[in-house]
Design a protein around this motif. Structure first.
Motif, PDB file in Angstrom:
ATOM      1  N   GLN B  63       7.631 -30.195 -19.143  1.00  0.00           N
ATOM      2  CA  GLN B  63       8.676 -31.541 -17.351  1.00  0.00           C
ATOM      3  C   GLN B  63       8.714 -31.894 -19.089  1.00  0.00           C
ATOM      4  OE1 GLN B  63       5.330 -30.419 -15.578  1.00  0.00           O
ATOM      5  NE2 GLN B  63       6.065 -29.704 -14.297  1.00  0.00           N
ATOM      6  N   SER B  66      11.712 -30.609 -20.167  1.00  0.00           N
ATOM      7  CA  SER B  66      12.800 -30.685 -19.276  1.00  0.00           C
ATOM      8  C   SER B  66      13.465 -31.878 -19.428  1.00  0.00           C
ATOM      9  CB  SER B  66      12.477 -30.561 -18.524  1.00  0.00           C
ATOM     10  OG  SER B  66      13.345 -30.750 -17.246  1.00  0.00           O
ATOM     11  N   ALA B  85      17.343 -27.056 -26.143  1.00  0.00           N
ATOM     12  CA  ALA B  85      17.173 -26.315 -24.870  1.00  0.00           C
ATOM     13  C   ALA B  85      17.040 -25.185 -25.597  1.00  0.00           C
ATOM     14  CB  ALA B  85      18.095 -25.881 -23.848  1.00  0.00           C
ATOM     15  N   GLU B  97      14.372 -23.605 -15.433  1.00  0.00           N
ATOM     16  CA  GLU B  97      14.978 -24.916 -15.661  1.00  0.00           C
ATOM     17  C   GLU B  97      15.447 -25.109 -16.460  1.00  0.00           C
ATOM     18  OE1 GLU B  97      12.552 -27.229 -13.392  1.00  0.00           O
ATOM     19  OE2 GLU B  97      12.936 -29.285 -14.301  1.00  0.00           O
ATOM     20  N   LEU B  98      15.414 -24.743 -17.517  1.00  0.00           N
ATOM     21  CA  LEU B  98      16.010 -24.169 -18.909  1.00  0.00           C
ATOM     22  C   LEU B  98      17.143 -23.692 -18.591  1.00  0.00           C
ATOM     23  CD1 LEU B  98      12.796 -24.128 -21.684  1.00  0.00           C
ATOM     24  CD2 LEU B  98      13.875 -26.161 -21.216  1.00  0.00           C
ATOM     25  N   GLU B 101      19.339 -26.373 -17.128  1.00  0.00           N
ATOM     26  CA  GLU B 101      19.804 -27.090 -17.673  1.00  0.00           C
ATOM     27  C   GLU B 101      21.356 -27.345 -18.577  1.00  0.00           C
ATOM     28  OE1 GLU B 101      16.474 -28.632 -19.085  1.00  0.00           O
ATOM     29  OE2 GLU B 101      15.369 -29.840 -16.742  1.00  0.00           O
TER      30      GLU B 101
END
Lengths: 327, 256
Positions: B63, B66, B85, B97-98, B101
């Motif tokens: 987290q 992120s 990233a 999630e990466l 992003e």
């Protein structure tokens, strides 16, 4: 499972790295913000493409990764790095090279110009060594040797390139002092080959001309035929006389400020008619004890031996400027 | 009291009592919470620093990685966010999630084709997180697609305990896409969940301002109360105050 470094399901790293991990992200330099904002606006209005597609042919990319061929690509400094998108690695050196190159041109004709030229070649050779070729050389001696060899190759390329780019331009050091032109002995002038025609060769103008010899001695002062910067005193068909340290052309005494008599001719008395397509050139030559025949054979030169016409005083810097016509 | 009474046999109890009275333990979780607090206060630099401190304590704290990327995006450092990233992807390969992003960074940098590609890639993975759907929603809302709100609903459905945080994100995404009416609902919930968040109040005030509501002044003033001398809130408040009643009516009628 205990001892498992990586998750079998998703591949995430579970164990702490033994080597330290950098946890501080890179940051943008403040000056980049307005530039990025500008390009982002252009992209939002579709004025520039969102994704820049590389237009470099694939064969060039392959060449840039081959050691020897990458050196050839570096004839243009930074080209191999640009193709490999690594230009940032050498950009400061390229800027330095450009500065040194412009410095060479600016100070050409003097010691500083030669020094900057040498440094420019050295920086260029260093940039060439930073390609795939340099990566293969780990020994310091080989790197130094490669640097010298590349530098030598670049020197040959620079010489020939300068001859091509500046083929209309020639240069030479003066040996006379001409108050009207603000020229003193030892000044470096630049001349244009395209101006060496009958129309432009006026009285008083400085020209770069090949001089002759008397016996086995070349009056240019070196052991080989050389070009010297001389002043045109008389044109084809005119009658030239030297009396009491002054030039007289067609019974008209020339201003010694504009057409001074050089030292070796000051004590001479001479009268000669300049033949067709010949010019009487005045310069400070070495030696003494020459008779009229010697003087005529050296100073009266055919138009074909006149290489170029000087148009600018290049060195020293303080007197840099264009050379005015006398007539 | 005897000579054995001061011996420390039960250390766990004593250490817990010590902790409840003194400073909290400054571990990765502590700094992560500090970072979250800073983000809610729209202090992205401080949030980034706290995420970095959390990672100094524990480099495999996902987290925090992120969070760093999101803070770089908030500060409009999109190429740096992409680089970071990629760095995080070395630790957490193919993490959805990466990838999401990266999609957000490309989208905000006006590189929509790349953004869509990253978003498609992230959605195709297993264990899709709410941020994946929010990234999709952002890209679709930029393209004025109606599916954006569906993606937002999907994100909040799978958010679970973190729904309040993603509510705020969803409201911001819809507001950025020009869907102020839809954003109002989520931002209203966000200020109820985070009454001390300057960011939530500012976003709410901005949305209300776009719709011509008078409440915008109150929301923006609240944001300034929580974070004094905050230039975006000051500018927005200035715009609200300088607006004539006709302009307000116009925005109320034609604002989305």
């Amino acid at each position: 499972m205990p001892g498992q470094g990586v998750c079998l399901q998703c591949g995430s790293v579970l164990a702490a790295e033994s080597a330290p991990v950098n946890v501080h992200p890179p940051r943008m330099a403040g000056w980049k913000k307005p530039a990025r904002l500008f390009f982002r606006r252009l992209r939002s209005y579709r004025l520039i493409p969102a994704v820049s597609r590389s237009r470099v042919p694939s064969w060039m990319k392959v060449v840039s990764e081959e050691s020897f061929l990458a050196v050839f690509l570096s004839i243009l400094p930074g080209l191999a790095h640009l193709i490999q998108r690594r230009f940032a690695q050498v950009r400061l050196y390229v800027v330095l090279w450009l500065v040194l190159l412009f410095g060479t041109l600016f100070f050409y004709g003097g010691f500083l110009g030669q020094l900057l030229f040498g440094l420019a070649i050295a920086v260029h050779a260093y940039i060439a060594l930073q390609t795939a070729f340099g990566k293969e050389l780990t020994d310091f001696r080989y790197r130094v040797l490669s640097l010298l060899l590349i530098g030598l190759g670049l020197l040959i390329i620079y010489w020939n390139a300068a001859g091509l780019i500046f083929r209309d331009i020639a240069g030479g050091y003066t040996s006379v002092h001409i108050p009207y032109h603000r020229i003193e002995a030892g000044d470096y002038v630049l001349a244009r080959r395209s101006l060496a025609n009958a129309e432009n060769l006026t009285r008083g103008s400085l020209v770069l001309a090949g001089v002759g010899s008397i016996g086995d001695r070349w009056l240019g002062g070196s052991s080989r035929r050389s070009y010297v910067v001389a002043q045109i005193i008389a044109r084809p068909g005119e009658t030239l006389e030297i009396k009491e340290g002054r030039f007289i052309v067609d019974d008209r005494v020339l201003d010694p400020n504009k057409c001074p008599v050089p030292g070796w001719l000051k004590t001479r008395e001479l009268s000669v008619i300049i033949s067709e397509n010949h010019y009487f050139l005045s310069a400070q030559f070495q030696g003494q004890g020459y008779n009229d025949t010697h003087i005529v054979s050296v100073c009266v030169v055919p138009v074909g031996q006149i290489e170029a016409k000087a148009f600018i005083r290049w060195s020293p810097l303080i007197r840099r400027g264009f050379i005015r016509e006398i007539e | 009291m005897n000579r054995f009474s001061s011996l420390e046999f039960d250390d766990a109890d004593r250490s817990e009592k010590r902790q409840s009275h003194g400073e909290p333990v400054r571990d990765a979780t502590y700094f992560y919470k500090q970072a979250q607090k800073a983000w809610l206060g729209a202090d992205y630099e401080l949030a980034l620093r706290n995420y970095s401190r959390a990672l100094e304590r524990n480099t495999s704290f996902f987290q925090a990685w992120s969070g760093q990327i999101m803070m770089l995006i908030e500060m409009r450092e999109y190429p740096e966010a992409m680089v970071w990233a990629d760095k995080a992807l070395e630790m957490f390969p193919e993490h959805p999630e990466l990838l999401a992003e990266k999609a957000i960074a490309c989208c905000r940098d006006e590189k929509f084709d790349k953004a869509m590609a990253y978003s498609d890639n992230s959605i195709s993975k297993d264990n899709v997180t709410p941020r994946v759907w929010l990234a999709r929603a952002e890209i679709l809302s930029k393209r004025k697609s109606r599916l954006a709100e569906d993606c937002v609903c999907k994100a909040l459905n799978i958010a679970g305990n973190t729904q309040n945080v993603f509510c705020l994100e969803a409201g911001r995404i819809l507001s950025r896409g020009g869907k102020y009416s839809a954003a109002l609902e989520y931002l209203g919930r966000a200020v109820r969940d985070f009454p001390k968040s300057a960011l939530a109040w500012y976003e709410l005030g901005r949305c209300q301002s776009k719709l011509g509501f008078q409440e915008a002044k109150v929301s923006l003033q609240e944001a300034l109360h929580l974070r004094p001398v905050w230039s975006p809130a000051l500018q927005e408040l200035g715009k609200v105050r300088g607006r004539s009643p006709l302009t307000r009516i116009f925005w109320r009628m034609f604002g989305r």
